[in-house]
Design a protein around this motif. Structure first.
Motif, PDB file in Angstrom:
ATOM      1  N   LEU A  27       0.840  -1.185   0.000  1.00  0.00           N
ATOM      2  CA  LEU A  27       0.000   0.000   0.000  1.00  0.00           C
ATOM      3  C   LEU A  27       0.886   1.249   0.000  1.00  0.00           C
ATOM      4  N   VAL A  28       0.847   1.997  -1.104  1.00  0.00           N
ATOM      5  CA  VAL A  28       1.676   3.193  -1.254  1.00  0.00           C
ATOM      6  C   VAL A  28       0.980   4.418  -0.678  1.00  0.00           C
ATOM      7  N   PHE A  29      -0.324   4.554  -0.925  1.00  0.00           N
ATOM      8  CA  PHE A  29      -1.061   5.659  -0.328  1.00  0.00           C
ATOM      9  C   PHE A  29      -2.525   5.280  -0.140  1.00  0.00           C
ATOM     10  N   SER A  30      -3.150   5.942   0.833  1.00  0.00           N
ATOM     11  CA  SER A  30      -4.573   5.779   1.116  1.00  0.00           C
ATOM     12  C   SER A  30      -5.114   7.152   1.464  1.00  0.00           C
ATOM     13  N   THR A  31      -6.124   7.615   0.739  1.00  0.00           N
ATOM     14  CA  THR A  31      -6.598   8.978   0.934  1.00  0.00           C
ATOM     15  C   THR A  31      -8.094   9.087   0.647  1.00  0.00           C
ATOM     16  N   GLN A  32      -8.722  10.097   1.242  1.00  0.00           N
ATOM     17  CA  GLN A  32     -10.132  10.377   0.987  1.00  0.00           C
ATOM     18  C   GLN A  32     -10.311  11.448  -0.093  1.00  0.00           C
ATOM     19  N   SER A  33      -9.208  11.905  -0.668  1.00  0.00           N
ATOM     20  CA  SER A  33      -9.244  12.977  -1.655  1.00  0.00           C
ATOM     21  C   SER A  33      -8.676  12.515  -2.993  1.00  0.00           C
ATOM     22  N   ALA A  34      -9.456  12.653  -4.071  1.00  0.00           N
ATOM     23  CA  ALA A  34      -8.961  12.290  -5.402  1.00  0.00           C
ATOM     24  C   ALA A  34      -7.844  13.230  -5.841  1.00  0.00           C
ATOM     25  N   GLU A  35      -7.909  14.508  -5.434  1.00  0.00           N
ATOM     26  CA  GLU A  35      -6.829  15.447  -5.766  1.00  0.00           C
ATOM     27  C   GLU A  35      -5.527  15.011  -5.127  1.00  0.00           C
ATOM     28  N   GLU A  36      -5.602  14.574  -3.869  1.00  0.00           N
ATOM     29  CA  GLU A  36      -4.397  14.082  -3.189  1.00  0.00           C
ATOM     30  C   GLU A  36      -3.890  12.802  -3.850  1.00  0.00           C
ATOM     31  N   ALA A  37      -4.810  11.931  -4.277  1.00  0.00           N
ATOM     32  CA  ALA A  37      -4.409  10.712  -4.984  1.00  0.00           C
ATOM     33  C   ALA A  37      -3.662  11.058  -6.269  1.00  0.00           C
ATOM     34  N   TYR A  38      -4.152  12.071  -6.978  1.00  0.00           N
ATOM     35  CA  TYR A  38      -3.495  12.511  -8.215  1.00  0.00           C
ATOM     36  C   TYR A  38      -2.081  13.001  -7.942  1.00  0.00           C
ATOM     37  N   GLU A  39      -1.891  13.746  -6.850  1.00  0.00           N
ATOM     38  CA  GLU A  39      -0.547  14.217  -6.493  1.00  0.00           C
ATOM     39  C   GLU A  39       0.379  13.044  -6.192  1.00  0.00           C
ATOM     40  N   HIS A  40      -0.140  12.027  -5.514  1.00  0.00           N
ATOM     41  CA  HIS A  40       0.659  10.819  -5.250  1.00  0.00           C
ATOM     42  C   HIS A  40       1.051  10.134  -6.557  1.00  0.00           C
ATOM     43  N   ILE A  41       0.102  10.024  -7.482  1.00  0.00           N
ATOM     44  CA  ILE A  41       0.357   9.340  -8.753  1.00  0.00           C
ATOM     45  C   ILE A  41       1.455  10.052  -9.543  1.00  0.00           C
ATOM     46  N   LYS A  42       1.490  11.373  -9.459  1.00  0.00           N
ATOM     47  CA  LYS A  42       2.516  12.137 -10.172  1.00  0.00           C
ATOM     48  C   LYS A  42       3.907  11.919  -9.584  1.00  0.00           C
ATOM     49  N   LYS A  43       3.965  11.631  -8.272  1.00  0.00           N
ATOM     50  CA  LYS A  43       5.259  11.559  -7.589  1.00  0.00           C
ATOM     51  C   LYS A  43       5.716  10.136  -7.296  1.00  0.00           C
ATOM     52  N   GLU A  44       4.767   9.216  -7.145  1.00  0.00           N
ATOM     53  CA  GLU A  44       5.101   7.862  -6.714  1.00  0.00           C
ATOM     54  C   GLU A  44       4.613   6.831  -7.729  1.00  0.00           C
ATOM     55  N   GLU A  45       5.340   5.745  -7.821  1.00  0.00           N
ATOM     56  CA  GLU A  45       5.002   4.701  -8.789  1.00  0.00           C
ATOM     57  C   GLU A  45       4.027   3.704  -8.164  1.00  0.00           C
ATOM     58  N   ILE A  46       2.891   3.492  -8.817  1.00  0.00           N
ATOM     59  CA  ILE A  46       1.956   2.457  -8.385  1.00  0.00           C
ATOM     60  C   ILE A  46       1.545   1.615  -9.600  1.00  0.00           C
ATOM     61  N   ASP A  47       1.079   0.407  -9.322  1.00  0.00           N
ATOM     62  CA  ASP A  47       0.634  -0.504 -10.372  1.00  0.00           C
ATOM     63  C   ASP A  47      -0.890  -0.587 -10.444  1.00  0.00           C
ATOM     64  N   LEU A  48      -1.546  -0.286  -9.330  1.00  0.00           N
ATOM     65  CA  LEU A  48      -2.998  -0.431  -9.237  1.00  0.00           C
ATOM     66  C   LEU A  48      -3.594   0.716  -8.438  1.00  0.00           C
ATOM     67  N   LEU A  49      -4.668   1.293  -8.974  1.00  0.00           N
ATOM     68  CA  LEU A  49      -5.449   2.286  -8.237  1.00  0.00           C
ATOM     69  C   LEU A  49      -6.836   1.698  -7.995  1.00  0.00           C
ATOM     70  N   ILE A  50      -7.242   1.651  -6.721  1.00  0.00           N
ATOM     71  CA  ILE A  50      -8.601   1.236  -6.364  1.00  0.00           C
ATOM     72  C   ILE A  50      -9.332   2.500  -5.933  1.00  0.00           C
ATOM     73  N   ALA A  51     -10.428   2.840  -6.641  1.00  0.00           N
ATOM     74  CA  ALA A  51     -11.038   4.143  -6.425  1.00  0.00           C
ATOM     75  C   ALA A  51     -12.556   4.095  -6.423  1.00  0.00           C
ATOM     76  N   ASP A  52     -13.137   4.914  -5.554  1.00  0.00           N
ATOM     77  CA  ASP A  52     -14.557   5.226  -5.657  1.00  0.00           C
ATOM     78  C   ASP A  52     -14.724   6.146  -6.877  1.00  0.00           C
ATOM     79  N   ILE A  53     -15.943   6.298  -7.371  1.00  0.00           N
ATOM     80  CA  ILE A  53     -16.152   7.165  -8.536  1.00  0.00           C
ATOM     81  C   ILE A  53     -16.641   8.544  -8.128  1.00  0.00           C
ATOM     82  N   GLU A  54     -17.750   8.600  -7.423  1.00  0.00           N
ATOM     83  CA  GLU A  54     -18.343   9.898  -7.092  1.00  0.00           C
ATOM     84  C   GLU A  54     -17.718  10.458  -5.823  1.00  0.00           C
TER      85      GLU A  54
END
Length: 233
Positions: free
Chosen positions: A29-56
């Motif tokens: 587990l690289v990151f866990s967050t309640q914010s999609a904006e924060e998830a996007y910042e993680h994706i830009k900086k850290e390497e992940i293979d899988l994103l599990i996400a809510d939609i709305e």
């Protein structure tokens, strides 16, 4: 080890996802967050293979996050875990791995992740390039290829660690590199779009390409820059 990021604006759902991911030995587990904006910042900086996400979610939605991943050709699988079935058709247009409806038993998500791990291992076996060098055959991981250059009668494969000179033509190699990662940028070059760092104008209809991790450079036509901007970035 598969690296995972999770995002859900509801804490109770995020906590459930964390619990499931922590049970699987092959996941980190690289990151866990309640914010999609924060998830996007993680994706830009850290390497992940899988994103599990809510939609709305507020502001940036999980669907918009997956669209960014798809349009930037990032090698990140997406599993949607959502209470809304209305995005299903559009989600699979983004080539998401799975679409799981809430509420769901944990076994449903575990099986989905296990399928992805098995699929990834198969893809890694297929993701090799066999190239001839005189009497030898080199096996090169496609993900390590930064660009390929044709000079005179020889071809050079530039990887993270080395340069391999072979005698197969770019036309022959292009048939083995039809993945979205690679682009015939110029009659003398094939480039891996994931390593592109910068384009510098060279002439009226061409640019010099610089890459992450190496000093060597390639060429790209203006037409292919426009193609990249439209289809990748």
């Amino acid at each position: 080890m598969m690296k995972v990021g999770i995002v859900d604006d509801r804490f109770i759902d995020l906590d459930k996802l964390e619990g499931i991911v922590s049970q699987l030995a092959d996941l980190e587990l690289v990151f866990s967050t309640q914010s999609a904006e924060e998830a996007y910042e993680h994706i830009k900086k850290e390497e992940i293979d899988l994103l599990i996400a809510d939609i709305e979610m507020p502001n940036l939605s999980g669907y918009e996050l997956a669209d960014i991943i798809h349009s930037h050709a990032l090698n990140i699988a997406v599993i949607f875990v959502t209470g809304n079935s209305g995005y299903a058709v559009h989600a699979f247009e983004l080539n998401v791995h799975d679409y799981i409806m809430k509420p769901y038993p944990k076994e449903r998500l575990i099986k989905s992740i296990e399928r992805l791990i098995a699929k990834t291992k198969t893809a890694e076996i297929k993701g090799r390039l066999y190239v001839k060098q005189k009497n030898d055959i080199h096996i090169v991981q496609k993900k390590d290829i930064i660009f390929i250059e044709r000079t005179g009668r020889s071809t050079t494969i530039h990887t993270k660690a080395e340069q391999i000179k072979i005698y197969q033509t770019l036309n022959e190699l292009e048939g083995e590199l039809r993945e979205r990662d690679f682009l015939r940028s110029h009659r003398s070059y094939i480039i891996n779009v994931h390593y592109i760092k910068n384009f510098s104008l060279y002439a009226k209809n061409s640019y010099v390409v610089t890459f992450e991790g190496i000093e060597e450079k390639a060429m790209i036509t203006k037409e292919k820059v426009d193609f990249l901007q439209h289809h990748y970035f």
